[in-house]
Motif scaffolding. Sequence first.
Motif, PDB file in Angstrom:
ATOM      1  N   LEU A  65      76.442  -6.375  -0.063  1.00  0.00           N
ATOM      2  CA  LEU A  65      76.652  -6.841  -1.436  1.00  0.00           C
ATOM      3  C   LEU A  65      76.482  -5.705  -2.440  1.00  0.00           C
ATOM      4  O   LEU A  65      75.825  -4.706  -2.168  1.00  0.00           O
ATOM      5  CB  LEU A  65      75.656  -7.955  -1.786  1.00  0.00           C
ATOM      6  N   ASP A  66      77.055  -5.956  -3.581  1.00  0.00           N
ATOM      7  CA  ASP A  66      77.014  -5.050  -4.706  1.00  0.00           C
ATOM      8  C   ASP A  66      76.379  -5.833  -5.854  1.00  0.00           C
ATOM      9  O   ASP A  66      76.370  -7.068  -5.820  1.00  0.00           O
ATOM     10  CB  ASP A  66      78.492  -4.740  -5.026  1.00  0.00           C
ATOM     11  N   ALA A  67      75.862  -5.121  -6.842  1.00  0.00           N
ATOM     12  CA  ALA A  67      75.282  -5.833  -7.998  1.00  0.00           C
ATOM     13  C   ALA A  67      76.288  -6.829  -8.585  1.00  0.00           C
ATOM     14  O   ALA A  67      75.906  -7.912  -9.047  1.00  0.00           O
ATOM     15  CB  ALA A  67      74.834  -4.838  -9.057  1.00  0.00           C
ATOM     16  N   ALA A  68      77.576  -6.466  -8.519  1.00  0.00           N
ATOM     17  CA  ALA A  68      78.603  -7.340  -9.100  1.00  0.00           C
ATOM     18  C   ALA A  68      78.749  -8.666  -8.339  1.00  0.00           C
ATOM     19  O   ALA A  68      79.312  -9.626  -8.858  1.00  0.00           O
ATOM     20  CB  ALA A  68      79.945  -6.617  -9.119  1.00  0.00           C
ATOM     21  N   ASP A  69      78.239  -8.718  -7.108  1.00  0.00           N
ATOM     22  CA  ASP A  69      78.334  -9.955  -6.307  1.00  0.00           C
ATOM     23  C   ASP A  69      77.241 -10.966  -6.647  1.00  0.00           C
ATOM     24  O   ASP A  69      77.267 -12.092  -6.147  1.00  0.00           O
ATOM     25  CB  ASP A  69      78.224  -9.627  -4.811  1.00  0.00           C
ATOM     26  N   VAL A  70      76.278 -10.533  -7.427  1.00  0.00           N
ATOM     27  CA  VAL A  70      75.160 -11.429  -7.749  1.00  0.00           C
ATOM     28  C   VAL A  70      75.642 -12.505  -8.718  1.00  0.00           C
ATOM     29  O   VAL A  70      76.295 -12.211  -9.718  1.00  0.00           O
ATOM     30  CB  VAL A  70      73.984 -10.611  -8.344  1.00  0.00           C
ATOM     31  N   GLY A  71      75.337 -13.748  -8.381  1.00  0.00           N
ATOM     32  CA  GLY A  71      75.818 -14.869  -9.202  1.00  0.00           C
ATOM     33  C   GLY A  71      74.774 -15.419 -10.152  1.00  0.00           C
ATOM     34  O   GLY A  71      75.111 -16.139 -11.097  1.00  0.00           O
ATOM     35  N   LEU A  82      59.401  -3.930  -4.953  1.00  0.00           N
ATOM     36  CA  LEU A  82      59.812  -2.949  -5.949  1.00  0.00           C
ATOM     37  C   LEU A  82      58.554  -2.385  -6.611  1.00  0.00           C
ATOM     38  O   LEU A  82      57.584  -3.126  -6.824  1.00  0.00           O
ATOM     39  CB  LEU A  82      60.729  -3.615  -6.985  1.00  0.00           C
ATOM     40  N   PRO A  83      58.577  -1.086  -6.935  1.00  0.00           N
ATOM     41  CA  PRO A  83      57.349  -0.449  -7.437  1.00  0.00           C
ATOM     42  C   PRO A  83      57.022  -0.880  -8.872  1.00  0.00           C
ATOM     43  O   PRO A  83      57.920  -1.190  -9.655  1.00  0.00           O
ATOM     44  CB  PRO A  83      57.698   1.041  -7.403  1.00  0.00           C
ATOM     45  N   THR A  84      55.738  -0.910  -9.178  1.00  0.00           N
ATOM     46  CA  THR A  84      55.293  -1.113 -10.564  1.00  0.00           C
ATOM     47  C   THR A  84      54.146  -0.134 -10.821  1.00  0.00           C
ATOM     48  O   THR A  84      53.497   0.310  -9.872  1.00  0.00           O
ATOM     49  CB  THR A  84      54.763  -2.543 -10.828  1.00  0.00           C
ATOM     50  N   PRO A  85      53.857   0.180 -12.068  1.00  0.00           N
ATOM     51  CA  PRO A  85      52.722   1.074 -12.363  1.00  0.00           C
ATOM     52  C   PRO A  85      51.417   0.291 -12.535  1.00  0.00           C
ATOM     53  O   PRO A  85      50.409   0.865 -12.920  1.00  0.00           O
ATOM     54  CB  PRO A  85      53.144   1.709 -13.688  1.00  0.00           C
ATOM     55  N   PHE A  86      51.418  -0.999 -12.248  1.00  0.00           N
ATOM     56  CA  PHE A  86      50.274  -1.849 -12.568  1.00  0.00           C
ATOM     57  C   PHE A  86      49.315  -1.966 -11.387  1.00  0.00           C
ATOM     58  O   PHE A  86      49.708  -1.786 -10.236  1.00  0.00           O
ATOM     59  CB  PHE A  86      50.761  -3.238 -13.003  1.00  0.00           C
ATOM     60  N   VAL A 125      65.627   0.483  -9.276  1.00  0.00           N
ATOM     61  CA  VAL A 125      67.058   0.148  -9.337  1.00  0.00           C
ATOM     62  C   VAL A 125      67.763   0.614  -8.061  1.00  0.00           C
ATOM     63  O   VAL A 125      68.568  -0.122  -7.472  1.00  0.00           O
ATOM     64  CB  VAL A 125      67.721   0.749 -10.600  1.00  0.00           C
ATOM     65  N   ALA A 126      67.419   1.813  -7.593  1.00  0.00           N
ATOM     66  CA  ALA A 126      68.021   2.331  -6.357  1.00  0.00           C
ATOM     67  C   ALA A 126      67.645   1.442  -5.169  1.00  0.00           C
ATOM     68  O   ALA A 126      68.480   1.152  -4.300  1.00  0.00           O
ATOM     69  CB  ALA A 126      67.555   3.766  -6.112  1.00  0.00           C
ATOM     70  N   THR A 127      66.397   1.007  -5.123  1.00  0.00           N
ATOM     71  CA  THR A 127      65.948   0.139  -4.029  1.00  0.00           C
ATOM     72  C   THR A 127      66.685  -1.188  -4.065  1.00  0.00           C
ATOM     73  O   THR A 127      67.167  -1.679  -3.031  1.00  0.00           O
ATOM     74  CB  THR A 127      64.424  -0.112  -4.129  1.00  0.00           C
ATOM     75  N   LEU A 128      66.775  -1.766  -5.238  1.00  0.00           N
ATOM     76  CA  LEU A 128      67.476  -3.044  -5.403  1.00  0.00           C
ATOM     77  C   LEU A 128      68.935  -2.911  -4.946  1.00  0.00           C
ATOM     78  O   LEU A 128      69.446  -3.743  -4.181  1.00  0.00           O
ATOM     79  CB  LEU A 128      67.395  -3.455  -6.884  1.00  0.00           C
ATOM     80  N   THR A 129      69.588  -1.847  -5.382  1.00  0.00           N
ATOM     81  CA  THR A 129      70.982  -1.614  -5.018  1.00  0.00           C
ATOM     82  C   THR A 129      71.120  -1.429  -3.504  1.00  0.00           C
ATOM     83  O   THR A 129      72.020  -1.980  -2.865  1.00  0.00           O
ATOM     84  CB  THR A 129      71.514  -0.365  -5.759  1.00  0.00           C
TER      85      THR A 129
END
Length: 329
Positions: free
Chosen positions: A65-71, A21-25, A53-57
Amino acid sequence: MREPLVPTLDRLPESVRRFELPTPFPVGPVNCYLLLDDPVTVVDPGMLYADSVATLTAELAKVGLDAADVGAVVVTHAHPDHYGTAGWLAERAGAPIYAGRAEVPKLLENRDRDQLYTLIRSFGIPEEMLGVFPAFYGAVREWLHDIDESRVIAVDDGDELRLGGRTLQALVTPGHAAGHLSLWEPVSSRLLSGDHLLPAITPNPLVELDGDSDLLRRRSLVDYLGSLDRFEALDPQVVLPGHGPAFTSVGALVTATRAHHERRAEEIHAHISRLVEPTAYELSRAVFPHIDGFEILLAISEVLGHVDLLVADGDVVIDLGSPTRYAPT
Ligand SMILES: [Zn+2]
């Protein structure tokens, strides 16, 4: 990414996925891990920056999976690149966020800003440069989603956690952060190491406020090197780090890391001897002449980490004046 110091591994363990995931650092992208078995666990979901967020999704969608599936969500440490999205994901998922106990106040933004600026002033940074800090902290705030305190589970060293279909042992080791959390799976000799072990760079011993210390800060590098012994003893076969590829040969990494810090401590000792009672800022300028803006804090962290080693060895003394100065013994 710099040249790895140890052999890297192309294949990840089964039911583990890694994406960046991208960071500005300056460190570049951060690794996010999905542990796919129940409860589906996301380790270090990155920050609210660029398309993270788009990449994670999208990465969740690739495995149906969907974000809602994360336990469960795990935050290895409360640095923005690792946790900015944790609150967002936990809210979507209705999931808990696991973090080392000493990281929890940072996740919840319970920091003493006045004390922080007192500490920053003790470094001897010129007045005209001090403006970069509020500006930087303001920018960082934009990359962090609020975290609901009731979702946070404080983890202590030695806790057993049932995550991603496996039993993981919590290693809470101070160093890069006060409550840095790594996850150790003894049966498979695998370690999710966060930023405690990285394949190509030594983690920055980031200056961290400690209101109880005479220095107002932790001795991050002294802590870090102490914690390193434990990882060397574990000798994991597979390390899944917070940045860069998976790797092995922790013993070789630890040896290279110790040698690096010895060399740098010698270099900084030479500067302290040459300069007249320098401040942390003056030392950081001597060691890293080209660094500018907020990155000066990374340079100062690197310098102070080694100054602490030199003080511990009796080679340097501290004058806790305003600003703090250093001298050879
Ligand atoms: Zn990191």
